[in-house]
Scaffold this active site. Structure first.
Site, PDB file in Angstrom:
ATOM      1  CE1 TYR A 110      -3.590   2.512   0.481  1.00 37.18           C
ATOM      2  CE2 TYR A 110      -2.395   3.250   2.418  1.00 37.18           C
ATOM      3  CZ  TYR A 110      -3.386   3.436   1.481  1.00 37.18           C
ATOM      4  OH  TYR A 110      -4.173   4.543   1.546  1.00 37.18           O
ATOM      5  CE  LYS A 207      -8.823   1.118   2.232  1.00 35.61           C
ATOM      6  NZ  LYS A 207      -7.416   0.786   2.164  1.00 35.61           N
TER       7      LYS A 207
HETATM    8  C1  LIG Z   1      -6.202   1.395   2.606  1.00 35.51           C
HETATM    9  C2  LIG Z   1      -5.097   0.569   3.101  1.00 35.51           C
HETATM   10  C3  LIG Z   1      -4.300   0.986   4.172  1.00 35.51           C
HETATM   11  C4  LIG Z   1      -4.493   2.313   4.860  1.00 35.51           C
HETATM   12  O1  LIG Z   1      -5.731   2.391   5.458  1.00 35.51           O
HETATM   13  P1  LIG Z   1      -6.540   3.765   5.715  1.00 35.51           P
HETATM   14  O2  LIG Z   1      -7.722   3.308   6.461  1.00 35.51           O
HETATM   15  O3  LIG Z   1      -6.836   4.349   4.367  1.00 35.51           O
HETATM   16  O4  LIG Z   1      -5.640   4.664   6.492  1.00 35.51           O
HETATM   17  C5  LIG Z   1      -3.323   0.114   4.620  1.00 35.51           C
HETATM   18  N1  LIG Z   1      -3.104  -1.081   4.012  1.00 35.51           N
HETATM   19  C6  LIG Z   1      -3.845  -1.491   2.960  1.00 35.51           C
HETATM   20  C7  LIG Z   1      -3.567  -2.817   2.344  1.00 35.51           C
HETATM   21  C8  LIG Z   1      -4.857  -0.684   2.466  1.00 35.51           C
HETATM   22  O5  LIG Z   1      -5.581  -1.088   1.421  1.00 35.51           O
END
Ligand SMILES: *Cc1c(COP(=O)(O)O)cnc(C)c1O
Length: 389
Positions: A110, A207
């Site tokens: 990420y 997510k």
């Molecule tokens: C989106 C994401 C993050 C960061 O998360 P946020 O809630 O946007 O701060 C970290 N790792 C992965 C794999 C992600 O998809």
């Protein structure tokens, strides 16, 4: 695919039941089935040296506690700590390291995590190397005297590379190295790294856990009391805690985690096969395709493939056409919600990676990333068919 990898019954209820019922299951005070939102910043003390267990909401809040315990249970772990975002959770984990420590990090990951290592923690003296962790020898070659951690994303973002977690854990345990897994993509419904020996799991709860593209959240999960204490201390001290309402939204999202994951995955398998056969698509990266390099590892170590697909189209003009003509799928960052989203990692989620770094990963300007949602499969197929031309 059904989730056959259910943990031993004596230890925990099946994961579907935990998802629906959470940790406490209901509010013990009133019997409310939907766990209440304790929208209170502070809590009354009955007298000197007396506390209900709740003093001030940066330290404890019942709604946050419920989501923390629920996520821990889903991961079959002892402790969970909730943060305001996934990045705040990753930041908390990185605070476990000191100046002079060395961390091995998956090279495909990420963009925000990449930035934390490169721009925030490097200047503080935490060394790191980005390594293709799909080859165990690469990890062995990079381990140094001061290596204290291995941070992996599997499947990785956006190239869907799979790391053999069991092997990583073997290597790490012999050397007292902490293994951290970002489990955002597969979620505990399909993959439980702690059961395979990982020390810490981090999540962007924004997510799949939340699942509705409406809330930001992050989690750190562990079985280690010492690590949990440190992470809690960090949470209390730096203050990026998850708010009561957002905690409730994540709890509500989790209730359908298993249903969404199954449905998203079913759609994803169909779309991946469709993309594989499309003349304007040159490569498809989906860990559920038997020709994917990590397929056998996923089959062995996880109980599902998830619903994230990356693919390459023939040329940049097709990228533009796809992004401007999708109608059911939305051109937007993020992933893991009920709505299908398509994004362009090269200039979006991974914009801050240097060109050279991206080239090495195979992340070029022909690559698109699709988060498959729960719309009707025919609508998704027609949408992609029209957009790909
Ligand atoms: C989106 C994401 C993050 C960061 O998360 P946020 O809630 O946007 O701060 C970290 N790792 C992965 C794999 C992600 O998809």
């Amino acid at each position: 695919m059904t989730n056959t990898n259910v943990v031993s019954k004596s230890k925990q209820k099946s994961i579907e039941t935990v998802a629906v019922h959470g940790s406490k299951g209901y509010d013990p005070l009133t019997g409310a089935i939907s766990y209440p939102i304790y929208q209170s910043a502070t809590f009354k003390h009955e007298g000197l040296h007396q506390s209900t267990g709740y003093d001030y909401a940066r330290l404890q809040n019942p709604t946050r506690e419920e989501v923390e315990n629920t996520v821990a249970k889903l991961e079959n772990a002892e402790f969970g700590v909730a943060f305001s975002t996934g990045n705040a959770a990753v930041t908390a984990v990185l605070s476990l390291f000191k100046k002079g420590d060395h961390v091995i990090v998956s090279d495909d990951l990420y963009g925000g995590t990449y930035r934390l290592f490169e721009e925030i923690y490097s200047p503080y003296g935490i060394e790191h190397n980005f390594v293709d962790t799909t080859e165990i020898d690469n990890i062995l070659d990079t381990i140094k005297e001061n290596t204290r951690g291995i941070f992996i994303e599997t499947p990785s973002n956006p190239m869907m590379k799979v790391t053999d977690l069991k092997r990583v854990v073997e290597i790490a345990k012999e050397r007292n190295i902490v293994v951290i897994v970002d489990n955002t993509f597969l979620t505990p419904y399909f993959f439980r790294p702690i059961e395979l020996g990982a020390d810490i799991v981090v999540h962007s709860g924004t997510k799949y856990l939340g699942g509705h593209n409406d809330t930001l959240a992050g989690f750190v999960v562990t079985n280690s009391e010492k690590t949990n204490e440190r992470i809690r201390f960090y949470q209390k001290s730096t203050g990026a805690t998850l708010a009561p309402f957002d905690s409730w939204l994540i709890l509500r999202g989790i209730k359908t985690l298993h249903v969404r994951m199954e449905y998203c995955q079913r759609n994803a398998i169909t779309l991946a096969k469709f993309l594989e056969n499309h003349p304007n698509v040159t490569d498809v990266f989906y860990v559920g395709l038997p020709n994917h390099k990590g397929y056998s590892i996923i089959k062995e170590q996880a109980s599902g493939f998830g619903a994230m697909i990356s693919f390459k189209v023939k040329n940049v003009s097709i990228v533009e056409k796809v992004l401007s003509s999708v109608k059911v799928i939305t051109f937007a960052e993020s992933l893991g919600g009920v709505e299908s989203l398509i994004t362009y990692p090269h200039t979006q989620t991974h914009s801050e990676m240097p060109e050279e770094f991206k080239r090495k990963l195979g992340l070029d300007d022909h690559t698109l990333r699709l988060s498959v949602g729960i719309e009707h499969i025919d609508d998704l197929l027609i949408d992609l068919e029209n957009a790909l031309g």
